[in-house]
Design a protein around this motif. Structure first.
Motif, PDB file in Angstrom:
ATOM      1  N   ALA A  25       0.816  -1.217   0.000  1.00 32.73           N
ATOM      2  CA  ALA A  25       0.000   0.000   0.000  1.00 32.73           C
ATOM      3  C   ALA A  25       0.854   1.272   0.000  1.00 32.73           C
ATOM      4  O   ALA A  25       0.460   2.286  -0.588  1.00 32.73           O
ATOM      5  CB  ALA A  25      -0.929   0.004   1.212  1.00 32.73           C
ATOM      6  N   GLU A  26       2.033   1.223   0.644  1.00 35.56           N
ATOM      7  CA  GLU A  26       2.875   2.412   0.797  1.00 35.56           C
ATOM      8  C   GLU A  26       4.092   2.360  -0.126  1.00 35.56           C
ATOM      9  O   GLU A  26       5.055   3.114   0.050  1.00 35.56           O
ATOM     10  CB  GLU A  26       3.338   2.534   2.251  1.00 35.56           C
ATOM     11  CG  GLU A  26       2.218   2.596   3.276  1.00 35.56           C
ATOM     12  CD  GLU A  26       1.729   4.008   3.524  1.00 35.56           C
ATOM     13  OE1 GLU A  26       2.317   4.951   2.965  1.00 35.56           O
ATOM     14  OE2 GLU A  26       0.757   4.169   4.278  1.00 35.56           O
ATOM     15  N   ARG A  27       4.046   1.507  -1.129  1.00 39.46           N
ATOM     16  CA  ARG A  27       5.205   1.236  -1.981  1.00 39.46           C
ATOM     17  C   ARG A  27       5.728   2.471  -2.716  1.00 39.46           C
ATOM     18  O   ARG A  27       6.894   2.499  -3.141  1.00 39.46           O
ATOM     19  CB  ARG A  27       4.834   0.144  -2.991  1.00 39.46           C
ATOM     20  CG  ARG A  27       5.999  -0.469  -3.742  1.00 39.46           C
ATOM     21  CD  ARG A  27       6.927  -1.230  -2.813  1.00 39.46           C
ATOM     22  NE  ARG A  27       8.039  -1.819  -3.510  1.00 39.46           N
ATOM     23  CZ  ARG A  27       8.029  -3.032  -4.062  1.00 39.46           C
ATOM     24  NH1 ARG A  27       6.937  -3.780  -3.967  1.00 39.46           N
ATOM     25  NH2 ARG A  27       9.084  -3.502  -4.682  1.00 39.46           N
ATOM     26  N   ALA A  28       4.892   3.490  -2.876  1.00 40.86           N
ATOM     27  CA  ALA A  28       5.327   4.690  -3.598  1.00 40.86           C
ATOM     28  C   ALA A  28       6.536   5.348  -2.933  1.00 40.86           C
ATOM     29  O   ALA A  28       7.310   6.042  -3.600  1.00 40.86           O
ATOM     30  CB  ALA A  28       4.179   5.692  -3.695  1.00 40.86           C
ATOM     31  N   HIS A  29       6.717   5.133  -1.632  1.00 40.23           N
ATOM     32  CA  HIS A  29       7.881   5.710  -0.946  1.00 40.23           C
ATOM     33  C   HIS A  29       9.189   5.092  -1.414  1.00 40.23           C
ATOM     34  O   HIS A  29      10.249   5.733  -1.335  1.00 40.23           O
ATOM     35  CB  HIS A  29       7.753   5.513   0.570  1.00 40.23           C
ATOM     36  CG  HIS A  29       6.684   6.335   1.197  1.00 40.23           C
ATOM     37  ND1 HIS A  29       6.640   7.699   1.104  1.00 40.23           N
ATOM     38  CD2 HIS A  29       5.605   5.969   1.945  1.00 40.23           C
ATOM     39  CE1 HIS A  29       5.591   8.163   1.767  1.00 40.23           C
ATOM     40  NE2 HIS A  29       4.945   7.134   2.285  1.00 40.23           N
ATOM     41  N   ASP A  74      11.555  11.523  -0.505  1.00 39.01           N
ATOM     42  CA  ASP A  74      11.843  10.127  -0.187  1.00 39.01           C
ATOM     43  C   ASP A  74      13.289   9.763  -0.493  1.00 39.01           C
ATOM     44  O   ASP A  74      13.833   8.816   0.078  1.00 39.01           O
ATOM     45  CB  ASP A  74      10.907   9.195  -0.966  1.00 39.01           C
ATOM     46  CG  ASP A  74       9.500   9.154  -0.408  1.00 39.01           C
ATOM     47  OD1 ASP A  74       9.341   9.333   0.817  1.00 39.01           O
ATOM     48  OD2 ASP A  74       8.549   8.935  -1.188  1.00 39.01           O
ATOM     49  N   ASP A  75      13.931  10.499  -1.407  1.00 34.29           N
ATOM     50  CA  ASP A  75      15.321  10.203  -1.765  1.00 34.29           C
ATOM     51  C   ASP A  75      16.340  10.853  -0.837  1.00 34.29           C
ATOM     52  O   ASP A  75      17.550  10.653  -1.020  1.00 34.29           O
ATOM     53  CB  ASP A  75      15.591  10.656  -3.207  1.00 34.29           C
ATOM     54  CG  ASP A  75      14.895   9.776  -4.230  1.00 34.29           C
ATOM     55  OD1 ASP A  75      14.778   8.561  -3.979  1.00 34.29           O
ATOM     56  OD2 ASP A  75      14.475  10.305  -5.279  1.00 34.29           O
ATOM     57  N   ALA A  76      15.878  11.617   0.147  1.00 39.76           N
ATOM     58  CA  ALA A  76      16.807  12.174   1.138  1.00 39.76           C
ATOM     59  C   ALA A  76      17.526  11.038   1.857  1.00 39.76           C
ATOM     60  O   ALA A  76      16.959   9.964   2.079  1.00 39.76           O
ATOM     61  CB  ALA A  76      16.052  13.048   2.133  1.00 39.76           C
ATOM     62  N   LEU A  77      18.774  11.285   2.243  1.00 37.86           N
ATOM     63  CA  LEU A  77      19.591  10.252   2.872  1.00 37.86           C
ATOM     64  C   LEU A  77      19.961  10.637   4.302  1.00 37.86           C
ATOM     65  O   LEU A  77      20.389  11.762   4.558  1.00 37.86           O
ATOM     66  CB  LEU A  77      20.880  10.020   2.080  1.00 37.86           C
ATOM     67  CG  LEU A  77      20.745   9.403   0.692  1.00 37.86           C
ATOM     68  CD1 LEU A  77      22.115   9.289   0.033  1.00 37.86           C
ATOM     69  CD2 LEU A  77      20.076   8.033   0.760  1.00 37.86           C
TER      70      LEU A  77
END
Length: 233
Positions: A47-51, A219-222
């Motif tokens: 359900a949350e795969r977009a992250h 989401d791509d922040a590290l």
């Protein structure tokens, strides 16, 4: 709290006249639950795969009792009629398969060790993430998996407190801790040219708290780790 909820410490305190802040930080990993309950984590992952569209989900087993090790450990999805062996990697990791038969059979996840001797945690990883970092989208998705599995086992009061804020993964009033591989001197969040320090638990020095609900961070922040005992970065 019950023994199996020792993975979560929830402290709710008033912040002036504002809504309560809910602190959620790992104390220790929980015990394995029924297959049906663990499968809720698979549902949340989808359900949350977009992250983290390219990420994989594993669960990691860790010894909880003194003297326990991963040597010879086996895991089986076991019911009245269902017996599904689950392959364990050398690091105690495993992928939980989908099984309608196991759901219908009300199967359990069974280790060949006494109860309370092992704990688990979800581990979400996207490919290509640099060593000694964690991708924020992976942590958001990992939180969703953990919450989906653990929420029904919380006390009604704790569940209501978390639910009132939108849950520990989506509300800025819920601060969720994660564990780094080694004790930390500091942790940083980097997104392009933006870089900010993250809170690090000074008693449990592996714990850091990323801003899961702050959508100004992509989401791509590290998350970058500055380990204690190493030269300062």
């Amino acid at each position: 709290m019950k023994r199996q909820l020792a993975a979560v410490l929830i402290a709710v305190h008033a912040l002036g006249a504002a809504a309560p802040v809910v602190e959620v930080s790992g104390i220790r990993d929980p015990e394995l639950k029924s297959y049906r309950t663990m499968a809720r984590g698979l549902d949340a992952f989808d359900a949350e795969r977009a992250h983290a569209p390219q990420a994989s989900l594993r669960f990691l087993l860790r010894p909880a009792a003194p003297g326990e090790s991963l040597d010879g450990l086996t895991l089986t999805i076991s019911g009245e009629s269902v017996k599904l062996p689950v392959t364990l990697a050398a690091d105690g990791g495993f992928e939980l398969p989908r099984s309608t038969a196991a759901l219908e059979d009300k199967a359990e996840l069974v280790l060949n060790r006494k109860r309370h001797s092992f704990r688990w945690r979800p581990d979400v990883r996207s490919p290509g993430v640099p060593a000694n970092t964690r991708r924020l989208g992976d942590l958001r998705l990992q939180c969703a998996v953990q919450w989906a599995i653990d929420r029904e086992a919380l006390t009604p009061q704790a569940r209501a407190a978390l639910g009132a804020t939108g849950g520990p993964c989506h509300s800025p009033l819920a601060h969720t801790g994660f564990e780094a591989p080694q004790p930390l001197r500091a942790a940083w969040l980097r997104d392009g040219t933006r870089r900010e320090a993250l809170p690090v638990n000074r008693q449990r020095t592996r714990m850091f708290t990323p801003p899961l609900a702050d959508r100004s961070w992509s989401d791509d922040a590290l998350v970058e780790f500055d380990y204690a005992g190493q030269p300062a970065s």
